[in-house]
Scaffold this motif. Structure first.
Motif: not given
Length: 408
Positions: A334-341, A347-352, A384-389
């Protein structure tokens, strides 16, 4: 065992690769022969019983092709049969259906919020519906309706619309559209295996026995081959649809599936008309564009549908929720993935949610344990690209959590 999970992923990859390769071979030969058939010309120099000929240039050489509508006067020593491309495509597709939707039925096939049944019941419905599709289609083709091209196509379209709606009332949206592809592809392969090839073998047997072949066998085979040609493009769409939630995870997904058949028909009509040298029907591209715009509108109308948040854990998910490291693994995800999922990504640019995968609650995370371990544990595909580190320790934690859930 973790080793099983990795082997399972590579098995699916290998079978999917095989499916794509054989599909290319089948579709390529189908498109080629329909174009060849429509482009044949009658000339004074044709030998007896020949229906038409065509000259083609390719690969630095010229080809002179002649077609005998019923059969030639004698049987050549060597005949090339075009059937294994179809059989291999269907068999590899069936293997994918089993590996992904049957083995993973409680996650990918059954949606308890839509139709709460045991996995084995859903699998029986799935297999039975695919067989039923061929039986209905074949019966229609052999009935008086089959003598009318327009009448047959209208009835078939009505059946396809009904199946599109029916599948969405039984399975997950992703599985519903995939099953439309399997439903249609089975009709296409059965046409080859049970009508086209047997009819051609009857003609060959008559020639060997010195009998004059009946023209009806070639006529029937040609009709089924033309049907396959028009069904090809929708099947490709359905096979790709699982990557696009706006196609399968919206409230109008069954209408979208129905309209895709019309898009495929008008596009094939354009190419077939050109191949037959009967004009240049540009209107087909306008029609296809309008239909695709309607589909795009339906996917977000009357509003962008929120992705359904799973309310029930699958049987596998319940096992992963009971592990020692579940709380820590859930927090990491939830810390690293939930901003998109999530239903409304931030997350900017992700709409779904990518591929309609929700990871913002414990139930959803537990249900996706296998993919989380593959995508973010053993591999670094996600984020992707480990953007959330995501850290190495967190990836190791996800692997350990998966090991606990699988009992290894």
């Amino acid at each position: 065992m973790p080793e099983y999970a990795i082997f399972y992923e590579w098995a699916m990859f290998a079978v999917r690769w095989l499916h794509v390769v054989t599909a290319i071979a089948w579709i390529g030969s189908s498109f080629y022969f329909i174009a060849l058939d429509l482009g044949l010309r009658k000339t004074p120099s044709l030998p007896p019983l020949a229906h038409g000929e065509e000259w083609q240039v390719h690969g630095g050489g010229f080809y002179h092709i002649q077609k005998y509508l019923v059969a030639p006067e004698f049987l050549p020593e060597h005949l090339t049969w075009f059937k294994w491309e179809s059989y291999a495509t269907w068999l590899s597709g069936a293997m994918l259906l089993v590996l992904l939707y049957y083995v993973g039925a409680d996650l990918f096939l059954v949606d308890r919020n839509v139709f709460d049944v045991p996995s084995w019941v859903a699998i029986l419905i799935s297999a039975g519906s695919i067989v039923l599709g061929w039986l209905l289609y074949d019966t229609l083709c052999k009935s008086p309706i089959g003598q009318s091209t327009t009448g047959l196509m209208l009835v078939l379209f009505a059946i396809l619309v009904a199946m599109s709606w029916g599948y969405t009332q039984l399975f997950t949206g992703r599985a519903a559209l995939l099953h439309m592809g399997a439903f249609t592809a089975t009709i296409m392969t059965a046409n080859v295996a049970m009508i086209i090839i047997p009819n051609q073998k009857i003609v060959v047997a008559d020639l060997k026995a010195g009998r004059v072949p009946d023209a009806k066998y070639g006529k029937i085979a040609k009709q089924r081959s033309l049907h396959n040609n028009y069904l090809t493009l929708p099947v490709i769409f359905f096979m790709l649809s699982s990557h696009y939630p706006l196609a399968f995870a919206t409230q109008w997904n069954w209408i979208i599936a129905s309209l895709i058949f019309l898009v495929g028909v008008v596009i094939r009509h354009y190419f077939n008309t050109r191949h037959a040298r009967k004009g240049n029907p540009h209107w087909t591209w306008l029609a296809a564009t309008v239909l695709m715009l309607i589909i795009a509108w339906l996917s977000t109308s009357p509003k962008l549908p929120g992705v359904d948040t799973p309310s029930l854990a699958s049987a596998t998910g319940e096992r992963f929720m009971a592990t020692e490291h579940f709380a820590a693994a859930s927090l990491a995800v939830q810390t690293r993935c939930a901003m998109c999922h999530t239903a409304e990504p931030v997350y900017e640019g992700v709409y779904e949610a990518p591929k309609n995968v929700i990871l913002d609650n414990d139930v959803a995370i537990a249900n996706q344990a296998h993919q989380i371990a593959i995508q973010a544990g053993w591999s670094h595909a996600m984020p992707p690209g480990n953007v959330t580190e995501m850290t190495a320790a967190e990836r190791a934690l996800l692997v350990e959590w998966y090991r606990e859930g699988t009992g290894s």
